[in-house]
Motif scaffolding. Structure first.
Motif, PDB file in Angstrom:
ATOM      1  N   SER A   1      -7.704  -1.673   7.579  1.00 18.22           N
ATOM      2  CA  SER A   1      -6.658  -1.736   8.788  1.00 18.22           C
ATOM      3  C   SER A   1      -5.247  -1.360   8.107  1.00 18.22           C
ATOM      4  N   ILE A   2      -5.260  -1.455   6.761  1.00 17.95           N
ATOM      5  CA  ILE A   2      -3.759  -0.783   6.340  1.00 17.95           C
ATOM      6  C   ILE A   2      -3.796   0.670   6.498  1.00 17.95           C
ATOM      7  N   ILE A   3      -4.814   1.476   6.247  1.00 19.60           N
ATOM      8  CA  ILE A   3      -4.928   2.891   6.341  1.00 19.60           C
ATOM      9  C   ILE A   3      -4.668   3.059   7.726  1.00 19.60           C
ATOM     10  N   ASP A   4      -5.257   2.384   8.640  1.00 15.53           N
ATOM     11  CA  ASP A   4      -5.218   2.684   9.968  1.00 15.53           C
ATOM     12  C   ASP A   4      -3.660   2.404  10.508  1.00 15.53           C
ATOM     13  N   CYS A   5      -2.929   1.692   9.950  1.00 16.07           N
ATOM     14  CA  CYS A   5      -1.672   1.097  10.656  1.00 16.07           C
ATOM     15  C   CYS A   5      -0.715   2.373  10.683  1.00 16.07           C
ATOM     16  N   THR A   6      -0.349   2.786  11.820  1.00 22.37           N
ATOM     17  CA  THR A   6       0.325   3.943  12.175  1.00 22.37           C
ATOM     18  C   THR A   6       2.041   3.944  11.790  1.00 22.37           C
ATOM     19  N   LYS A   7       2.352   2.274  11.575  1.00 18.56           N
ATOM     20  CA  LYS A   7       3.689   2.213  11.283  1.00 18.56           C
ATOM     21  C   LYS A   7       4.155   2.254   9.770  1.00 18.56           C
ATOM     22  N   PRO A   8       5.272   2.980   9.281  1.00 19.20           N
ATOM     23  CA  PRO A   8       5.560   3.165   7.987  1.00 19.20           C
ATOM     24  C   PRO A   8       5.638   1.794   7.353  1.00 19.20           C
ATOM     25  N   ILE A   9       4.817   1.848   6.103  1.00 16.51           N
ATOM     26  CA  ILE A   9       4.743   0.779   5.219  1.00 16.51           C
ATOM     27  C   ILE A   9       5.490   1.056   3.645  1.00 16.51           C
ATOM     28  N   ILE A  10       6.412   0.082   3.772  1.00 13.74           N
ATOM     29  CA  ILE A  10       7.198   0.193   2.200  1.00 13.74           C
ATOM     30  C   ILE A  10       6.616  -1.134   1.334  1.00 13.74           C
ATOM     31  N   ALA A  11       6.129  -0.777   0.311  1.00 18.21           N
ATOM     32  CA  ALA A  11       5.621  -1.593  -0.708  1.00 18.21           C
ATOM     33  C   ALA A  11       6.996  -2.191  -1.600  1.00 18.21           C
ATOM     34  N   ALA A  12       7.532  -3.330  -1.854  1.00 19.77           N
ATOM     35  CA  ALA A  12       8.610  -3.885  -2.504  1.00 19.77           C
ATOM     36  C   ALA A  12       7.884  -4.569  -3.552  1.00 19.77           C
ATOM     37  N   VAL A  13       7.947  -3.607  -4.979  1.00 14.27           N
ATOM     38  CA  VAL A  13       7.188  -4.377  -6.019  1.00 14.27           C
ATOM     39  C   VAL A  13       8.147  -4.764  -7.092  1.00 14.27           C
ATOM     40  N   ASN A  14       8.053  -6.082  -7.271  1.00 13.38           N
ATOM     41  CA  ASN A  14       8.591  -6.820  -8.500  1.00 13.38           C
ATOM     42  C   ASN A  14       7.651  -7.245  -9.240  1.00 13.38           C
ATOM     43  N   GLY A  15       7.774  -7.167 -10.446  1.00 10.29           N
ATOM     44  CA  GLY A  15       6.678  -7.607 -11.627  1.00 10.29           C
ATOM     45  C   GLY A  15       5.164  -6.733 -11.438  1.00 10.29           C
ATOM     46  N   TYR A  16       4.178  -7.510 -11.657  1.00 10.74           N
ATOM     47  CA  TYR A  16       2.972  -6.764 -11.920  1.00 10.74           C
ATOM     48  C   TYR A  16       2.263  -6.264 -10.529  1.00 10.74           C
ATOM     49  N   ALA A  17       1.914  -5.104 -10.509  1.00  6.98           N
ATOM     50  CA  ALA A  17       0.971  -4.468  -9.420  1.00  6.98           C
ATOM     51  C   ALA A  17      -0.115  -3.766 -10.326  1.00  6.98           C
ATOM     52  N   LEU A  18      -0.847  -4.438 -10.533  1.00  8.43           N
ATOM     53  CA  LEU A  18      -2.252  -4.133 -11.375  1.00  8.43           C
ATOM     54  C   LEU A  18      -3.488  -4.118 -10.757  1.00  8.43           C
ATOM     55  N   GLY A  19      -4.424  -3.238 -11.152  1.00  8.77           N
ATOM     56  CA  GLY A  19      -5.619  -3.059 -10.500  1.00  8.77           C
ATOM     57  C   GLY A  19      -5.578  -2.880  -8.849  1.00  8.77           C
ATOM     58  N   GLY A  20      -6.096  -3.728  -8.182  1.00 10.00           N
ATOM     59  CA  GLY A  20      -6.240  -3.764  -6.755  1.00 10.00           C
ATOM     60  C   GLY A  20      -4.625  -4.014  -6.172  1.00 10.00           C
ATOM     61  N   GLY A  21      -3.983  -4.628  -7.099  1.00 10.68           N
ATOM     62  CA  GLY A  21      -2.451  -4.679  -6.666  1.00 10.68           C
ATOM     63  C   GLY A  21      -1.849  -3.344  -6.611  1.00 10.68           C
ATOM     64  N   CYS A  22      -1.952  -2.521  -7.667  1.00 12.16           N
ATOM     65  CA  CYS A  22      -1.426  -1.220  -7.868  1.00 12.16           C
ATOM     66  C   CYS A  22      -2.134  -0.386  -6.695  1.00 12.16           C
ATOM     67  N   GLU A  23      -3.485  -0.414  -6.277  1.00 11.06           N
ATOM     68  CA  GLU A  23      -3.787   0.236  -5.357  1.00 11.06           C
ATOM     69  C   GLU A  23      -3.505  -0.316  -3.808  1.00 11.06           C
ATOM     70  N   LEU A  24      -3.198  -1.671  -3.635  1.00  9.87           N
ATOM     71  CA  LEU A  24      -2.481  -2.011  -2.521  1.00  9.87           C
ATOM     72  C   LEU A  24      -1.218  -1.408  -2.176  1.00  9.87           C
ATOM     73  N   ALA A  25      -0.269  -1.257  -3.397  1.00 16.87           N
ATOM     74  CA  ALA A  25       0.798  -0.742  -3.512  1.00 16.87           C
ATOM     75  C   ALA A  25       0.930   0.738  -2.865  1.00 16.87           C
ATOM     76  N   MET A  26      -0.240   1.557  -3.230  1.00 14.32           N
ATOM     77  CA  MET A  26      -0.469   2.981  -3.098  1.00 14.32           C
ATOM     78  C   MET A  26      -0.938   3.191  -1.672  1.00 14.32           C
ATOM     79  N   HIS A  27      -1.274   2.112  -1.058  1.00 11.80           N
ATOM     80  CA  HIS A  27      -1.647   2.139   0.487  1.00 11.80           C
ATOM     81  C   HIS A  27      -0.465   2.239   1.331  1.00 11.80           C
ATOM     82  N   ALA A  28       1.047   1.910   0.656  1.00 10.30           N
ATOM     83  CA  ALA A  28       2.070   1.994   1.400  1.00 10.30           C
ATOM     84  C   ALA A  28       2.598   3.555   1.270  1.00 10.30           C
ATOM     85  N   ASP A  29       3.523   3.769   2.179  1.00 10.50           N
ATOM     86  CA  ASP A  29       4.215   4.894   2.254  1.00 10.50           C
ATOM     87  C   ASP A  29       5.517   5.440   1.269  1.00 10.50           C
TER      88      ASP A  29
END
Ligand code: CAA
Length: 259
Positions: free
Chosen positions: A91-119
């Motif tokens: 459902s994140i991949i299917d989201c047609t609206k632009p997504i901006i990840a705002a990352v502070n601190g750790y983005a690791l493993g699935g967290g880094c993968e989650l950030a990479m789902h953003a635009d």
């Protein structure tokens, strides 16, 4: 509802929605409840026409320290398979609206993968990115090898996924994983400002740009250029395109209606 405790959602008047992951006691690790809540929230925002751009954050301290290790510590292959966690990412991949990840601190493993789902990824100066699954006898399972490969190329990807090393925001930007680096205190504010700018544009143009750019990554150049040309031509049938051009000549701000 548990999703309200672990995810905060703010839908603003200006068309920007802010999703904040809130599981500080586990460094925002993505357990099943959080994945479900994220999935439901993205589906909801995708259907809400008032939402034009989405900021995804873990707050001031940490983005997400990965999948919740407790969730799979003793799991079998069959159990992992039957969870079908790909449905939550979809459902994140299917989201047609632009997504901006705002990352502070750790983005690791699935967290880094989650950030990479953003635009776009806006990183605070002390953000840290990594795919440390190899240290757990594992490997990335939600796009870490493949999304990194497309973002930063084979040799930088191998460095991260085979050593599990963490990289800072500046290094991540040099590699092409981060769009902009800002002071930690400004990460969310800056991401919201960018989202606000995008929310002021024609949602049809914005969504076509997102779709074509993302699809084009995995197409031949010839096919991707053709897709781009068709999408460009389709925009000429929108009221927003006429409004944009008229506003330019009339030297006034454009008022886009999404029509
Ligand atoms: N899952 C579950 N709990 C986690 C977690 C995770 N991924 N990351 C942190 N936590 C928990 C810790 O267990 C700890 O809980 P307790 O207080 O109950 O002991 C709490 O969060 C705080 O953690 P730390 O004390 O370790 O905090 P720190 O600031 O010293 O270190 C950290 C932070 C570097 C993120 C460190 O916690 C860490 O290395 N976490 C694991 C990172 C990781 O390996 N992520 C990949 C997970 S696998 C994955 O994501 C698979 C996939 O792709 C699908």
């Amino acid at each position: 509802m548990e999703s309200q405790q672990i995810l905060k959602l703010d839908i603003r008047e200006d068309g920007v929605a802010i999703i904040e992951i809130h599981r500080p006691e586990a460094r925002n690790a993505l357990n099943l409840a959080l994945r479900q809540a994220l999935s439901e929230t993205f589906r909801q925002l995708n259907h809400d026409a008032s939402v034009r751009a989405i900021v995804l954050t873990g707050g001031e301290k940490v983005f997400a320290a990965g999948a919740d290790i407790k969730d799979f510590a003793t799991a079998s292959t069959a159990q992992m398979y039957l969870r079908h966690t790909e449905q939550y990412w979809q459902s994140i991949i299917d989201c047609t609206k632009p997504i901006i990840a705002a990352v502070n601190g750790y983005a690791l493993g699935g967290g880094c993968e989650l950030a990479m789902h953003a635009d776009m990824i806006i990183a605070g100066r002390s953000a840290q990115f990594g795919q440390p699954e190899v240290k757990l006898g594992l490997m990335p399972g939600a796009g870490g090898t493949q999304r990194l490969l497309r973002a930063i190329g084979k040799f930088q990807t191998m460095l991260l996924v085979l050593t599990g090393k963490f990289i800072g925001a500046e290094e991540a930007k040099q590699m092409g994983l981060v769009s902009e680096v800002v002071e930690d205190a400004n990460t969310i504010e800056h991401a919201v400002e960018l989202a606000k700018t995008i929310a002021g544009f024609s949602p049809i143009a914005v969504q076509q740009i997102k779709e074509v750019t993302n699809l084009g990554q995995d197409m031949s150049l010839q096919a991707a250029l053709s897709l781009e040309r068709k999408a460009f031509q389709i925009l000429f049938d929108t009221k927003d395109q006429k409004e944009g051009v008229n506003a330019f000549f009339e030297k006034r701000p454009a008022r886009y209606q999404g029509e």
